[in-house]
Design a protein around this motif. Structure first.
Motif: not given
Length: 423
Positions: A47-49, A103-105, A111-112, A147-150
Motif C-alpha cells: 500500500e505504501a509503495r 523531501y526526496d528521502l 517507495g520502498r 525516516v529512521a524513527f519511522a
C-alpha cells in the motif's frame, strides 16, 4: 480498467490488477498464523509503495493540467470526482504528494514500503514546521533521523518526535526555536479560547469550546477521574446506601463520549461555590427555589434564579450534594517509598510513576497514566515493596497479562514490556 500500457507506470498498475485478479475470491482459511501475519505486513508495505506511485502521478497531473479535462478548479477536486473519494481525502493526498516532492528521502522510503503514508504525512509536516533559515545540511539530518524513527514508531509518536527533532540534530538552535514556537502557540491558544453555550428548548444546553492544550488536559484528567469505573462503583454504592464491604454493582459500560459527558455533569455539580469568584457580592452559583414540601417529597417543579424550571427530584438530589467540599489528597514532603507498611501506591507515588512512564509501559500501548494501574515489579504477594523504583504503570489489559501465567514478560532497556505467549 483503462491504462496506457506503453508507459512503464501504466503497465505496472495493470500488472498489479492482474496479480490481484489471480487471488480474487481465494479463501484464506488455509493460511497459517505466521503466513497471515507476514501477508498483512507485506500488504501494508505494498500500500505504501502504491501511495508513492500515486503521489508522483498527482504531482505530474498538475504539470499536464489534468484538472482542465472537466474544468475542475484543482487536481484535488478532479481526483475527488474521478475516484469518488471525499474532497477532504483527495486534498490530503495532494498535500502528501507535495510534501514528498519537497523531501526526496521521505519519498524514497515510502517507495520502498519502509514508511507508511500516515507516517510520511507527519514527517513532512514536521519538516515544514522547522525554521525557514535552517541550514540545508541540518534539514537533511532531520529528515534522515525521522525516516529512521519511522522504522520503530507510529505516526502518533512521530508527531511528538518531529516537534523535538532539532534537539537530536541541532541542539544548539533547538532550545531557542522551541521556546519561540511554544510562546507563539500558547499566545495564539489563549487568544482563540472560546466557549459557546445554547439552550435547545428540551431541557438541555449544548455547546462547544476551544481552550489551550494545558487547560484541555487538566479538564480531561478531571473527567477521567469521575468516569473511572472505581468511582462509578463507589457512587452507585453510596446512592444505594451500601457500605464499602457490600458488593457494589458494576456500572454499565457506555461509549466514551457518554461517560465523559456524565463525568462533566458531575464535575460541575461538585464545584464548591466558596472557591468561585464573587459577582455582585454573590458566589457564582445557581439558586434553586422550591417549597420545603417539594424538597422533601413533593412533585412540584423547582425554579432556578434564571427563570428555568427543573424537576423536584433533581432539586432534591442537588440539595443532598450541598456542603460537599473537595479535598486535595496528599501534600508536600510525603515519602515516595513506603516499603511494606502500605500495599497500595500513594498519590505522590502515582504522580511520580506518571511523570516517569507517561502511560502504560507495555510495548505499543498508548493508554494515558489516568487509565493505568500501578503494578508492583516485585509482587506484593511475594514480599514485594511498594516503591516507585520497583513499580510501573500498566493499563488494565496489560496488568492482567503480566499476571497471566500463559504469558512471559521481558522489560527492555527502554522500560517497555514485551509480552510473549508461552509455548
Amino acid at each position: 480498467m483503462s491504462t496506457t500500457a506503453a508507459h512503464p507506470i501504466g503497465g505496472a498498475v495493470a500488472r498489479v490488477h492482474a496479480a490481484l485478479d489471480e487471488v480474487a475470491g481465494t479463501p484464506s482459511w488455509s493460511m497459517s498464523r505466521a503466513a497471515t501475519a507476514e501477508a498483512l505486513v507485506e500488504v501494508s508495505r505494498a500500500e505504501a509503495r502504491l501511495v508513492e506511485v500515486r503521489s508522483r502521478l498527482l504531482s505530474h497531473a498538475e504539470t499536464v493540467t489534468v484538472a482542465e479535462t472537466n474544468a475542475s478548479p484543482s487536481v484535488a477536486v478532479w481526483h475527488s470526482n474521478a475516484t469518488r473519494s471525499t474532497k477532504r481525502e483527495s486534498f490530503r493526498q495532494v498535500r502528501l504528494a507535495e510534501g514528498l516532492d519537497r523531501y526526496d528521502l521521505v519519498r524514497e522510503a515510502v517507495g520502498r514500503g519502509e514508511v507508511l503514508a500516515e507516517q510520511a504525512s507527519v514527517i513532512c509536516t514536521a519538516l515544514d514546521d522547522l525554521p525557514d533559515d535552517l541550514d540545508a545540511g541540518v534539514l537533511e539530518q532531520a529528515t534522515r533521523a525521522l525516516v529512521a524513527f519511522a522504522e520503530v514508531h507510529d505516526a502518533k509518536a512521530l508527531r511528538v518526535l518531529g516537534r523535538r527533532i532539532l534537539e537530536v540534530v541541532a541542539p544548539e538552535v533547538a532550545e531557542a526555536w522551541e521556546a519561540e514556537q511554544l510562546d507563539r502557540e500558547e499566545r495564539e491558544a489563549e487568544r482563540s479560547a472560546v466557549l459557546r453555550l445554547r439552550e435547545d428548548g428540551q431541557g438541555r444546553i449544548k455547546g462547544s469550546f476551544t481552550v489551550p492544550l494545558l487547560v484541555g488536559q487538566m479538564l480531561e484528567r478531571a473527567l477521567l477521574a469521575f468516569a473511572a469505573p472505581k468511582h462509578q462503583i463507589a457512587t452507585h454504592a453510596a446512592a444505594a446506601g451500601e457500605s464499602e464491604q457490600d458488593e457494589a454493582p458494576v456500572p454499565v459500560r457506555r461509549p466514551t463520549a457518554q461517560r465523559l459527558g456524565a463525568a462533566f455533569v458531575e464535575l460541575v455539580e461538585r464545584l464548591d461555590p466558596a472557591d468561585l469568584p464573587r459577582a455582585g457580592g454573590v458566589n457564582a452559583t445557581v439558586v434553586v427555589t422550591m417549597s420545603l414540601e417539594s424538597l422533601q417529597d413533593g412533585l412540584a417543579a423547582a425554579t432556578l434564579d434564571t427563570g428555568a424550571r427543573l424537576s423536584a427530584a433533581t432539586a432534591r438530589r442537588l440539595a443532598c450534594e450541598a456542603g460537599v467540599i473537595p479535598v486535595v489528597l496528599g501534600g508536600d514532603g510525603q515519602p515516595l517509598d513506603v516499603g511494606r507498611t502500605q500495599r497500595f501506591f500513594t498519590v505522590p507515588q502515582r504522580v511520580a510513576l506518571g511523570v516517569r512512564d507517561r502511560g502504560c509501559t507495555a510495548h505499543g500501548c498508548d493508554a494515558p497514566p489516568a487509565m493505568c494501574h500501578a503494578h508492583h515489579e516485585d509482587f506484593w504477594s511475594h514480599e514485594g515493596h511498594t516503591a516507585t523504583r520497583r513499580g510501573r504503570l500498566l493499563c488494565p489489559f496489560h496488568h492482567r497479562r503480566i499476571h497471566d501465567p500463559e504469558y512471559e514478560a521481558d522489560v527492555g532497556a527502554d522500560n517497555q514490556v514485551q509480552f510473549h505467549r508461552r509455548t
